[in-house]
Design a protein around this motif. Structure first.
Motif, PDB file in Angstrom:
ATOM      1  N   PHE A 275       0.832  -1.194   0.000  1.00 51.45           N
ATOM      2  CA  PHE A 275       0.000   0.000   0.000  1.00 51.45           C
ATOM      3  C   PHE A 275       0.871   1.250   0.000  1.00 51.45           C
ATOM      4  O   PHE A 275       1.987   1.261   0.530  1.00 51.45           O
ATOM      5  N   LEU A 276       0.335   2.299  -0.614  1.00 50.50           N
ATOM      6  CA  LEU A 276       1.145   3.485  -0.883  1.00 50.50           C
ATOM      7  C   LEU A 276       1.622   4.177   0.394  1.00 50.50           C
ATOM      8  O   LEU A 276       2.753   4.664   0.452  1.00 50.50           O
ATOM      9  N   ALA A 277       0.787   4.230   1.415  1.00 52.44           N
ATOM     10  CA  ALA A 277       1.207   4.887   2.659  1.00 52.44           C
ATOM     11  C   ALA A 277       2.442   4.216   3.250  1.00 52.44           C
ATOM     12  O   ALA A 277       3.371   4.889   3.720  1.00 52.44           O
ATOM     13  N   ASP A 278       2.469   2.890   3.211  1.00 54.16           N
ATOM     14  CA  ASP A 278       3.638   2.155   3.717  1.00 54.16           C
ATOM     15  C   ASP A 278       4.864   2.445   2.857  1.00 54.16           C
ATOM     16  O   ASP A 278       5.974   2.595   3.372  1.00 54.16           O
ATOM     17  N   PHE A 279       4.656   2.509   1.545  1.00 49.33           N
ATOM     18  CA  PHE A 279       5.756   2.801   0.629  1.00 49.33           C
ATOM     19  C   PHE A 279       6.363   4.165   0.926  1.00 49.33           C
ATOM     20  O   PHE A 279       7.594   4.315   0.959  1.00 49.33           O
TER      21      PHE A 279
END
Length: 295
Positions: A275-279
Motif C-alpha cells: 500500500f502506498l502509505a507504507d511505501f
C-alpha cells in the motif's frame, strides 16, 4: 527457464530479477554497468554487458534464452537519450534479437490504456510501436499493462516535502498504482502460464486513489499539514505541447500526467499486497538512513 531481463537495474527490473531467482529460473541480466545491479547481483546467473540502444552491442544477447522480459524505459528528464531512442528503438532492437534467436516468449511491459493515449504522449506512442511490432511479428508475446508504479508516486512525496503539492486539474482523477514487487509477481505468473501467450493484461494495485488522496498520504507520511493546490485543466497539456519540441522527455512526462488524469480502465486486474502509505514511510526511512550514513 533461462530468462533475459532488460531494464534489470531499474525499479521494476530489480524486482523481476529477484522474483525469477526465487522461483529458480536462470536469470541473464542485460546491463550497461554490472555494478548497478546492486542488491540483486546475487540473483543473476549471467551478466550481459551491452547498450540496448546500440544494436551491434547486443550480438548474442538472446542466444540460448527461453524468454525476454523487457522493463526497459526512459526515466530521465534530460534531453538525451530520448524516449524514442530508449522506449522504442532499444526495445525494437531486443525484439529483432529475439526473432533471430527464435525465443519462446517476449514479455513487454507497456502502459495501461496505452492505445487510448498514445497519440497524446510521445513515450506511450514509443512503447505502443513496440507493441505493434510484437503483435505483427513472429515472436510469441505477452503484453503487461500496469496502471503506473509506486516509484512514480514519489513525485507527490517530493512536492509535499517542499511544502506544496500541485494537482493536475481538480485532482479528482483516480489512479491505482502498483508496487514493483507485486507487479513482478504478476509478470512471472504470466511467464509460467502458457495460456498468457498472445494476450494483453491490464493490471493495477489494490488501492484506487485520487490525486488529492495521494497528496494527503504524502503529507501524512511527512507528518506535515497538507498544502494542496489545483491547476487549471488546460495548463499541464499546454505546457506539454510547449516543452516537447525542446525536451521530449520532460514534455512527454507532462503529457502523460494530463492523459492519465483523464483515463481509467476498469478492466484492469487489481492485485498486490503493498500500500502506498507504507511505501512512502519506507522511502522516508531509507532516505533518513542514507543521510545518517553520509551517502
Amino acid at each position: 527457464m533461462r530468462v533475459l531481463v532488460a531494464g534489470s537495474t531499474g525499479y521494476l527490473g530489480r524486482y523481476v530479477v529477484s522474483e525469477l531467482h526465487a522461483r529458480r529460473h536462470i536469470v541473464r541480466a542485460l546491463v550497461r554497468d554490472p555494478a548497478r545491479l546492486g542488491p540483486v547481483r546475487g540473483c543473476v546467473t549471467e551478466v550481459f554487458v551491452g547498450q540496448a540502444t546500440e544494436h551491434a552491442s547486443l550480438e548474442g544477447v538472446a542466444d540460448g534464452v527461453d524468454c525476454i522480459i523487457s522493463c526497459l524505459g526512459n526515466r530521465t528528464f534530460n534531453r538525451k537519450p530520448t524516449v524514442w531512442e530508449v522506449d522504442r528503438d532499444a526495445n525494437l532492437n531486443l525484439v529483432e534479437r529475439a526473432q533471430a534467436a527464435e525465443i519462446s516468449r517476449f514479455i513487454f511491459v507497456s502502459v495501461l490504456a496505452g492505445r487510448q493515449t498514445r497519440s497524446r504522449v510521445p513515450q506511450i506512442e514509443a512503447r505502443e510501436q513496440v507493441v505493434d511490432a510484437l503483435i505483427q511479428g513472429p515472436v510469441p508475446w505477452t503484453i503487461i499493462r500496469p496502471a503506473g508504479f509506486f516509484n512514480d508516486m514519489v513525485e507527490f512525496l517530493d512536492m509535499a516535502a517542499k511544502g506544496t503539492a500541485w494537482l493536475v486539474g481538480k485532482g479528482d482523477s483516480r489512479f491505482a498504482p502498483i508496487h514493483g514487487a507485486d507487479l513482478a509477481t504478476y509478470i512471472v505468473d504470466r511467464l509460467e502460464d502458457d495460456a498468457a501467450e498472445a494476450r494483453e493484461f491490464p493490471v493495477s494495485g489494490p488501492e484506487l486513489l485520487t490525486q488529492r488522496e495521494i497528496a494527503e498520504l504524502a503529507f501524512s507520511a511527512l507528518d506535515q499539514s497538507s498544502r494542496i493546490k489545483a491547476t487549471p485543466d488546460w495548463l499541464v497539456p499546454m505546457l506539454a505541447k510547449l516543452v516537447i519540441p525542446f525536451n521530449v522527455n520532460m514534455g512527454s512526462f507532462l503529457a502523460m500526467l494530463a492523459a492519465m488524469a483523464g483515463e481509467q480502465d476498469t478492466a484492469a486486474v487489481s492485485t498486490g499486497k503493498h500500500f502506498l502509505a507504507d511505501f512512502y514511510r519506507e522511502q522516508l526511512a531509507s532516505a533518513d538512513r542514507d543521510l545518517r550514513a553520509g551517502r
